[in-house]
Design a protein around this motif. Sequence first.
Motif, PDB file in Angstrom:
ATOM      1  N   ALA A   9       0.634  -1.140  -0.084  1.00  0.00           N
ATOM      2  CA  ALA A   9      -0.495   0.364  -0.131  1.00  0.00           C
ATOM      3  C   ALA A   9       0.757   1.600   0.367  1.00  0.00           C
ATOM      4  CB  ALA A   9      -0.698   0.257   1.168  1.00  0.00           C
ATOM      5  N   GLY A  10       0.703   1.807  -0.571  1.00  0.00           N
ATOM      6  CA  GLY A  10       1.573   3.474  -0.868  1.00  0.00           C
ATOM      7  C   GLY A  10       0.386   4.167  -0.275  1.00  0.00           C
ATOM      8  N   GLU A  11       0.988   6.176  -0.158  1.00  0.00           N
ATOM      9  CA  GLU A  11       0.198   6.654  -0.211  1.00  0.00           C
ATOM     10  C   GLU A  11      -1.020   7.018  -0.550  1.00  0.00           C
ATOM     11  OE1 GLU A  11       2.809   9.857   0.698  1.00  0.00           O
ATOM     12  OE2 GLU A  11       4.363   8.989   1.576  1.00  0.00           O
ATOM     13  N   ASN A  12      -2.521   8.271   0.033  1.00  0.00           N
ATOM     14  CA  ASN A  12      -3.571   7.935  -0.797  1.00  0.00           C
ATOM     15  C   ASN A  12      -3.952   7.009  -2.266  1.00  0.00           C
ATOM     16  OD1 ASN A  12      -3.068  10.252   0.140  1.00  0.00           O
ATOM     17  ND2 ASN A  12      -1.549  11.695  -1.654  1.00  0.00           N
ATOM     18  N   GLU A  13      -3.814   6.180  -1.009  1.00  0.00           N
ATOM     19  CA  GLU A  13      -5.096   5.027  -1.903  1.00  0.00           C
ATOM     20  C   GLU A  13      -4.497   3.762  -3.357  1.00  0.00           C
ATOM     21  OE1 GLU A  13      -8.944   5.516  -2.354  1.00  0.00           O
ATOM     22  OE2 GLU A  13      -9.312   6.820  -0.567  1.00  0.00           O
ATOM     23  N   THR A  14      -2.921   4.689  -3.368  1.00  0.00           N
ATOM     24  CA  THR A  14      -2.983   4.039  -4.300  1.00  0.00           C
ATOM     25  C   THR A  14      -1.203   2.909  -4.140  1.00  0.00           C
ATOM     26  OG1 THR A  14       0.387   5.050  -3.220  1.00  0.00           O
ATOM     27  CG2 THR A  14      -1.800   6.472  -4.860  1.00  0.00           C
ATOM     28  N   HIS A  15      -1.041   1.848  -4.959  1.00  0.00           N
ATOM     29  CA  HIS A  15      -0.037   0.570  -4.903  1.00  0.00           C
ATOM     30  C   HIS A  15       1.195   1.208  -4.531  1.00  0.00           C
ATOM     31  CE1 HIS A  15      -4.093  -1.172  -3.669  1.00  0.00           C
ATOM     32  NE2 HIS A  15      -4.561  -0.523  -4.133  1.00  0.00           N
ATOM     33  N   ILE A  16       2.071   0.591  -4.345  1.00  0.00           N
ATOM     34  CA  ILE A  16       3.776  -0.083  -4.829  1.00  0.00           C
ATOM     35  C   ILE A  16       3.966  -0.951  -5.248  1.00  0.00           C
ATOM     36  CG2 ILE A  16       5.655   0.743  -4.669  1.00  0.00           C
ATOM     37  CD1 ILE A  16       4.240   3.136  -4.527  1.00  0.00           C
ATOM     38  N   LEU A  17       4.458  -1.595  -7.073  1.00  0.00           N
ATOM     39  CA  LEU A  17       4.157  -2.228  -6.851  1.00  0.00           C
ATOM     40  C   LEU A  17       5.651  -2.498  -7.592  1.00  0.00           C
ATOM     41  CD1 LEU A  17       1.664  -3.181  -9.677  1.00  0.00           C
ATOM     42  CD2 LEU A  17       1.066  -3.504  -7.790  1.00  0.00           C
ATOM     43  N   GLY A  18       6.104  -3.670  -7.263  1.00  0.00           N
ATOM     44  CA  GLY A  18       7.751  -4.203  -8.023  1.00  0.00           C
ATOM     45  C   GLY A  18       7.676  -5.480  -8.822  1.00  0.00           C
ATOM     46  N   LEU A  19       8.357  -4.973  -9.712  1.00  0.00           N
ATOM     47  CA  LEU A  19       8.127  -5.559 -11.013  1.00  0.00           C
ATOM     48  C   LEU A  19       9.207  -6.335 -11.653  1.00  0.00           C
ATOM     49  CD1 LEU A  19       5.457  -3.645 -13.352  1.00  0.00           C
ATOM     50  CD2 LEU A  19       5.120  -5.790 -11.626  1.00  0.00           C
ATOM     51  N   GLU A  20       9.349  -7.917 -11.720  1.00  0.00           N
ATOM     52  CA  GLU A  20      10.546  -8.273 -12.232  1.00  0.00           C
ATOM     53  C   GLU A  20      10.303  -8.435 -14.001  1.00  0.00           C
ATOM     54  OE1 GLU A  20      12.617 -12.551 -11.965  1.00  0.00           O
ATOM     55  OE2 GLU A  20      10.945 -12.286 -11.172  1.00  0.00           O
ATOM     56  N   ILE A  21      11.419  -7.378 -14.244  1.00  0.00           N
ATOM     57  CA  ILE A  21      10.941  -7.890 -16.360  1.00  0.00           C
ATOM     58  C   ILE A  21      11.144  -9.432 -16.259  1.00  0.00           C
ATOM     59  CG2 ILE A  21      12.021  -7.023 -18.088  1.00  0.00           C
ATOM     60  CD1 ILE A  21      12.160  -4.327 -16.756  1.00  0.00           C
ATOM     61  N   THR A  22      10.739 -10.357 -17.160  1.00  0.00           N
ATOM     62  CA  THR A  22      11.219 -11.281 -18.369  1.00  0.00           C
ATOM     63  C   THR A  22      11.363 -11.456 -19.212  1.00  0.00           C
ATOM     64  OG1 THR A  22       8.375 -12.432 -18.290  1.00  0.00           O
ATOM     65  CG2 THR A  22       9.090 -12.676 -15.722  1.00  0.00           C
ATOM     66  N   GLN A  23      10.581 -10.503 -19.892  1.00  0.00           N
ATOM     67  CA  GLN A  23      11.121 -10.550 -21.301  1.00  0.00           C
ATOM     68  C   GLN A  23      10.808  -9.161 -22.276  1.00  0.00           C
ATOM     69  OE1 GLN A  23       8.474 -13.011 -23.581  1.00  0.00           O
ATOM     70  NE2 GLN A  23       9.905 -12.970 -25.586  1.00  0.00           N
ATOM     71  N   VAL A  24      12.136  -8.292 -22.903  1.00  0.00           N
ATOM     72  CA  VAL A  24      12.172  -7.100 -23.286  1.00  0.00           C
ATOM     73  C   VAL A  24      11.238  -7.461 -24.854  1.00  0.00           C
ATOM     74  CG1 VAL A  24      13.045  -5.623 -23.603  1.00  0.00           C
ATOM     75  CG2 VAL A  24      13.618  -5.758 -21.822  1.00  0.00           C
ATOM     76  N   LEU A  25      10.526  -6.665 -25.307  1.00  0.00           N
ATOM     77  CA  LEU A  25       9.502  -6.854 -26.185  1.00  0.00           C
ATOM     78  C   LEU A  25      10.128  -5.793 -27.179  1.00  0.00           C
ATOM     79  CD1 LEU A  25       6.034  -7.930 -24.603  1.00  0.00           C
ATOM     80  CD2 LEU A  25       8.059  -9.125 -25.129  1.00  0.00           C
ATOM     81  N   GLN A  26       9.960  -5.960 -28.468  1.00  0.00           N
ATOM     82  CA  GLN A  26      10.231  -5.418 -30.005  1.00  0.00           C
ATOM     83  C   GLN A  26       8.705  -4.608 -29.867  1.00  0.00           C
ATOM     84  OE1 GLN A  26      12.669  -6.325 -31.794  1.00  0.00           O
ATOM     85  NE2 GLN A  26      13.927  -7.401 -31.346  1.00  0.00           N
TER      86      GLN A  26
END
Length: 102
Positions: free
Chosen positions: A85-102
């Motif tokens: 949970a972040g501030e002001n009803e936001t959500h903080i997501l940690g994302l792992e990059i699994t594949q870079v797309l073109q």
Amino acid sequence: MGILDKNYSEKRDFIRMKISAPLNAKLSLDSDTIEGQCRDLSGGGMQVETTTPVAVGTELEVEISSAHGHNPTLRARARVVRSTAGENETHILGLEITQVLQ
């Protein structure tokens, strides 16, 4: 060079770059689009702030664009590895990059 030999204070494989860029994400099996801001980016992942809660383990297709209109945008597949949970009803997501797309 091993991780203990690195000169910077953050002992990671990739240094994080602080950015503030618009982000659109689509759930891999859904057509809904989640909007947010990419707060930092590294070679292996990113931290995203959004108003939409997303469960850990969710697969996303993300697109980060420059606020200055620079191309190319970053398109990648990513997995949510952290959601808090972040501030002001936001959500903080940690994302792992699994594949870079073109």
